[in-house]
Write a protein that holds these residues in place. Structure first.
Motif, short mmCIF file in Angstrom:
data_model
loop_
_atom_site.label_atom_id
_atom_site.label_comp_id
_atom_site.label_asym_id
_atom_site.label_seq_id
_atom_site.Cartn_x
_atom_site.Cartn_y
_atom_site.Cartn_z
N ASP A 111 57.14 6.44 12.63
CA ASP A 111 57.23 5.25 13.47
C ASP A 111 58.53 4.49 13.21
OD1 ASP A 111 54.83 5.76 14.71
OD2 ASP A 111 53.70 4.22 13.61
N ALA A 112 58.94 4.43 11.94
CA ALA A 112 60.19 3.74 11.60
C ALA A 112 61.39 4.43 12.25
CB ALA A 112 60.36 3.67 10.08
N ARG A 126 63.55 2.36 3.13
CA ARG A 126 62.11 2.32 3.34
C ARG A 126 61.71 2.32 4.81
NH1 ARG A 126 63.94 -0.94 0.16
NH2 ARG A 126 63.37 -2.81 1.22
N GLY A 127 60.80 1.60 5.22
CA GLY A 127 60.42 1.60 6.63
C GLY A 127 58.92 1.53 6.81
N GLY A 128 58.19 1.20 5.77
CA GLY A 128 56.76 1.07 5.92
C GLY A 128 56.00 2.33 5.59
N ASP A 129 54.72 2.31 5.92
CA ASP A 129 53.84 3.43 5.59
C ASP A 129 54.04 4.62 6.52
OD1 ASP A 129 52.68 1.97 3.54
OD2 ASP A 129 51.14 1.13 4.85
N ASN A 130 54.48 4.38 7.74
CA ASN A 130 54.64 5.46 8.70
C ASN A 130 56.13 5.64 9.01
OD1 ASN A 130 54.74 7.15 10.96
ND2 ASN A 130 52.70 6.48 11.63
N LEU A 131 56.76 6.58 8.33
CA LEU A 131 58.20 6.78 8.50
C LEU A 131 58.54 7.35 9.86
CD1 LEU A 131 59.17 7.98 4.93
CD2 LEU A 131 59.49 5.72 5.96
N SER A 150 61.35 3.80 15.95
CA SER A 150 61.84 2.44 16.22
C SER A 150 63.36 2.39 16.17
CB SER A 150 61.26 1.44 15.22
OG SER A 150 59.89 1.27 15.44
#
Length: 170
Positions: free
Chosen positions: A44-45, A37-42, A48
């Motif tokens: 950005d993931a 996963r990684g949140g709503d903005n992949l 990071s």
């Protein structure tokens, strides 16, 4: 220039900002998203991941096309020194040996060039394809890490800790 490693089937090279869209698209596939996963903005993931100071992220390429990413991190404490690996691949290339080649290529690099005597990897306990892939490289099951990781549904699930000693690398 960064790291460039050549396996039998894959090339691993240091991932950069230009790779973010391709890696985010792969992370967005249902099969990969369920594990990474990684949140709503992949995007950005992935960005990071690339900025993480203690982790090196390498793009996995076949014929110049990005098909995934493989990462490594280290514990360099003299008494516990080892490196860990994580990987994800586009589901379109699952099952053809690219994961095994990528893991083997990185493992060989970590053993031969960074002199790690022990490597670890920790797939979800129900990820039988990943476990088979890692076993082909020489990783062995060490034990189950109970309720180790939270799944997309919010529940905790088990992971399998696997390790590989340098002289076991196949």
């Amino acid at each position: 220039m960064g790291t460039i490693l050549h396996g039998t089937l894959v090339t691993l090279r240091t991932a950069g900002t230009d790779d973010i869209p391709a890696l985010a698209a792969i992370r967005g596939t249902p099969e990969v998203f369920a594990r990474w996963r990684g949140g709503d903005n992949l995007a950005d993931a992935v960005a990071s991941d690339l900025e993480e100071p203690d982790t090196e992220t390498l793009a996995v390429e076949v014929g110049g096309k990005i098909v995934g990413a493989i990462q490594w991190y280290a514990n360099n404490d003299d008494e516990y020194r080892h490196a860990g690996i994580d990987i994800y691949l586009d589901p379109e290339v699952h099952g053809v040996g690219l994961g095994t080649d990528a893991v083997r290529t990185l493992a060989r690099h970590l053993v031969d060039h960074h002199h790690y005597h022990r490597l670890i990897i920790d797939p979800a306990a129900d990820n039988t394809a990943a476990i088979r892939c890692y076993a082909k490289v020489g990783f062995r099951s060490v034990g189950t890490m109970r309720q180790y990781e939270r799944g997309p549904d919010g529940t905790w699930h088990d992971n399998l800790l696997m390790d590989l000693l340098a002289d076991e690398l196949r």
